[in-house]
Design an enzyme around this catalytic site. Structure first.
Site, short mmCIF file in Angstrom:
data_model
loop_
_atom_site.label_atom_id
_atom_site.label_comp_id
_atom_site.label_asym_id
_atom_site.label_seq_id
_atom_site.Cartn_x
_atom_site.Cartn_y
_atom_site.Cartn_z
N ARG A 164 0.84 -1.22 0.00
CA ARG A 164 0.00 0.00 0.00
C ARG A 164 0.87 1.26 0.00
O ARG A 164 0.53 2.25 0.65
CB ARG A 164 -0.97 0.03 1.20
CG ARG A 164 -1.93 -1.11 1.29
CD ARG A 164 -2.89 -1.19 0.10
NE ARG A 164 -3.65 -2.41 0.21
CZ ARG A 164 -3.23 -3.57 -0.29
NH1 ARG A 164 -2.09 -3.63 -0.97
NH2 ARG A 164 -3.94 -4.66 -0.13
N SER A 238 -10.57 -0.60 4.10
CA SER A 238 -9.70 -0.75 5.27
C SER A 238 -9.15 0.61 5.68
O SER A 238 -8.51 1.28 4.86
CB SER A 238 -8.52 -1.66 4.94
OG SER A 238 -9.00 -2.92 4.52
N GLU A 334 -4.33 3.73 6.14
CA GLU A 334 -4.15 3.50 4.71
C GLU A 334 -4.86 4.64 3.96
O GLU A 334 -4.46 5.05 2.88
CB GLU A 334 -4.81 2.15 4.36
CG GLU A 334 -4.76 1.78 2.92
CD GLU A 334 -5.45 0.44 2.65
OE1 GLU A 334 -5.24 -0.54 3.40
OE2 GLU A 334 -6.23 0.39 1.67
C1 LIG Z 1 -15.54 -0.59 -0.01
C2 LIG Z 1 -14.09 -0.34 -0.31
C3 LIG Z 1 -13.24 -1.40 -0.54
C4 LIG Z 1 -11.88 -1.18 -0.82
N1 LIG Z 1 -11.07 -2.25 -1.04
C5 LIG Z 1 -9.76 -2.07 -1.33
C6 LIG Z 1 -8.92 -3.19 -1.58
O1 LIG Z 1 -9.34 -4.34 -1.55
N2 LIG Z 1 -7.61 -2.95 -1.85
C7 LIG Z 1 -7.11 -1.69 -1.93
O2 LIG Z 1 -5.90 -1.54 -2.19
N3 LIG Z 1 -7.89 -0.59 -1.71
C8 LIG Z 1 -9.21 -0.77 -1.41
N4 LIG Z 1 -10.01 0.32 -1.17
C9 LIG Z 1 -9.42 1.67 -1.20
C10 LIG Z 1 -9.60 2.42 -2.53
O3 LIG Z 1 -10.64 1.92 -3.29
C11 LIG Z 1 -8.33 2.41 -3.36
O4 LIG Z 1 -7.26 2.97 -2.63
C12 LIG Z 1 -8.48 3.19 -4.68
O5 LIG Z 1 -7.35 2.99 -5.48
C13 LIG Z 1 -8.69 4.68 -4.46
O6 LIG Z 1 -9.02 5.25 -5.70
P1 LIG Z 1 -9.75 6.63 -5.80
O7 LIG Z 1 -9.77 7.02 -7.25
O8 LIG Z 1 -11.08 6.59 -5.14
O9 LIG Z 1 -8.76 7.59 -5.01
P2 LIG Z 1 -9.10 8.89 -4.16
O10 LIG Z 1 -9.73 8.48 -2.88
O11 LIG Z 1 -9.83 9.89 -4.99
O12 LIG Z 1 -7.63 9.43 -3.88
C14 LIG Z 1 -6.75 8.71 -3.07
C15 LIG Z 1 -5.39 9.42 -3.06
O13 LIG Z 1 -4.81 9.36 -4.35
C16 LIG Z 1 -4.58 10.66 -4.87
N5 LIG Z 1 -4.87 10.58 -6.31
C17 LIG Z 1 -6.00 10.13 -6.87
N6 LIG Z 1 -5.89 10.16 -8.21
C18 LIG Z 1 -4.65 10.65 -8.48
C19 LIG Z 1 -3.94 10.93 -9.68
N7 LIG Z 1 -4.48 10.72 -10.89
N8 LIG Z 1 -2.70 11.43 -9.59
C20 LIG Z 1 -2.12 11.67 -8.36
N9 LIG Z 1 -2.76 11.43 -7.21
C21 LIG Z 1 -4.00 10.92 -7.27
C22 LIG Z 1 -5.51 11.57 -4.13
O14 LIG Z 1 -5.03 12.91 -4.11
C23 LIG Z 1 -5.50 10.92 -2.75
O15 LIG Z 1 -4.35 11.31 -2.03
C24 LIG Z 1 -11.38 0.14 -0.89
C25 LIG Z 1 -12.25 1.21 -0.67
C26 LIG Z 1 -13.60 0.98 -0.39
C27 LIG Z 1 -14.52 2.15 -0.18
#
Ligand SMILES: Cc1cc2nc3c(=O)[nH]c(=O)nc-3n(C[C@H](O)[C@H](O)[C@H](O)COP(=O)(O)OP(=O)(O)OC[C@H]3O[C@@H](n4cnc5c(N)ncnc54)[C@H](O)[C@@H]3O)c2cc1C
Length: 338
Positions: A164, A238, A334
């Site tokens: 992560r 998580s 995380e």
């Molecule tokens: C129900 C649920 C289940 C999940 N299960 C998992 C799992 O099994 N495994 C796992 O690893 N994660 C899991 N996650 C966490 C999450 O889905 C991941 O971390 C996902 O990759 C986040 O993507 P996002 O686009 O929503 O990021 P955001 O929440 O929008 O952003 C997260 C971070 O990344 C940065 N960011 C986003 N896009 C960019 C970009 N293009 N360039 C630079 N920085 C950027 C943002 O500024 C922020 O700091 C889960 C979340 C939920 C709600």
């Protein structure tokens, strides 16, 4: 491209939290991103890239510029007998992309089905589930330097992927906007079904010879039965990472807690499930005001409705402190606290 002011971020985060962005803009191309970065009125203020909002905790209004990523597009850039290289816009929705690769007959990310969020955030924290992490298929990415507007290519080594973790969460935090990611996917499936309940679920589904689609279906089934759906109960998956502690510290703990689950790692380290530690501290299923630790997944903090980000953050701090007190282990979020 419209610059909005005092814009509500409620629809853009899976915790379902109200917070306002002083400025908010959606970008659909590198040119639009550069235009925003060069905008005189917006220069010098704090900036935040927003993907699907599934890994953030908004604790207050954001007094700066939120850049919502809508850079889409999927392109096959290379192919050989065994692999296909897909270049994906960072605004692509991750799960739809997984389904698309399955339709193309490719394998490699089926174990990562149903993870919310966008392509661009996937390398940020090297998303992982069911024994697979993004780095297994990662080839390279392109990112725009937020200070100069220049595009830089990052190889896998340069991303410094860990559990992560990546360079974008540590030394280069906030400096780059990831605009595309290239993945190398397999034409011939290489299944990874030994982890968690995948094999058992496939058996339950009476599938003896799995296909990529079947593995994805099994993962979706397991996740739907175990994790709260953010559309129903606000959450960010998580909340904490599983801590990795020195073996000597683990051995001492195991003498007191013989049932402590553990995953031995290289370098005399041991990974301990944060959910177990939190549960042992009595937090599992405990509700505090409008927030709490989920009844089936102690590691998932939830918004029962009307919670504030500050309230959830306080709960996280309290959980962190009690785990530290009981086990001497510091668990770290995380989720990105904003
Ligand atoms: C129900 C649920 C289940 C999940 N299960 C998992 C799992 O099994 N495994 C796992 O690893 N994660 C899991 N996650 C966490 C999450 O889905 C991941 O971390 C996902 O990759 C986040 O993507 P996002 O686009 O929503 O990021 P955001 O929440 O929008 O952003 C997260 C971070 O990344 C940065 N960011 C986003 N896009 C960019 C970009 N293009 N360039 C630079 N920085 C950027 C943002 O500024 C922020 O700091 C889960 C979340 C939920 C709600």
């Amino acid at each position: 491209m419209t610059i909005l002011e005092h814009h509500s971020l409620l629809p853009y985060n899976t915790f379902g939290l109200e917070a306002k962005a002083r400025y908010f803009v959606e970008v659909a191309s590198i040119e639009e991103l550069r235009e925003v970065l060069n905008n005189e009125r917006l220069k010098g203020m704090p900036r935040f890239i927003l993907g699907g909002g599934s890994n953030i905790l908004l604790t207050k209004d954001f007094d700066g510029l939120v850049i919502k990523n809508s850079l889409n597009g999927i392109e096959t850039i290379k192919e050989d007998d065994d692999h296909v290289w897909l270049k994906c816009g960072s605004g692509e929705a991750w799960h739809s992309l997984v389904l698309h690769t399955i339709e193309l007959g490719l394998s490699g990310i089926e174990n990562l089905s149903l993870i919310p969020g966008q392509m661009g955030a996937a390398p940020m924290q090297n998303i992982g589930a069911y024994g697979v992490e993004l780095e297994a298929v990662f080839e390279s990415l392109e990112a725009v330097d937020m200070n100069t507007g220049e595009v830089r290519v990052f190889t896998k080594d340069e991303c410094l992927f860990g559990y992560r973790e990546s360079v974008f969460k540590t030394t280069l935090k906030g400096q780059y906007c990831i605009v595309s990611v290239t993945m190398r996917l397999n034409k011939l499936p290489k299944f990874n079904i030994s982890y968690g309940d995948i094999k058992r679920t496939l058996d339950d589904m009476r599938i003896w010879e799995p296909t990529v689609k079947a593995v994805s279906d099994a993962v979706i089934k397991i996740r739907q039965s175990k994790l709260p759906d953010p559309k129903v109960l606000g959450n960010s998956g998580s909340f904490f990472k599983n801590p990795e502690i020195p073996k000597a510290q683990f051995d001492a703990l195991q003498a007191y807690y013989p049932l402590i689950p553990n995953f031995p790692l290289p370098n005399e380290m041991v990974k301990v499930p944060a959910g177990w530690l939190i549960e042992q501290c009595g937090w599992k299923g405990k509700r505090v005001g409008n927030t709490g630790s989920h009844s089936q997944q102690a590691l998932v903090l939830v918004n029962y409705g009307g919670a504030t980000g500050a309230e959830i953050y306080q709960l996280a701090l309290d959980i962190q402190a009690s785990v530290k007190e009981k086990f001497g282990i510091t668990i770290v979020p995380e989720v990105n606290v904003v």
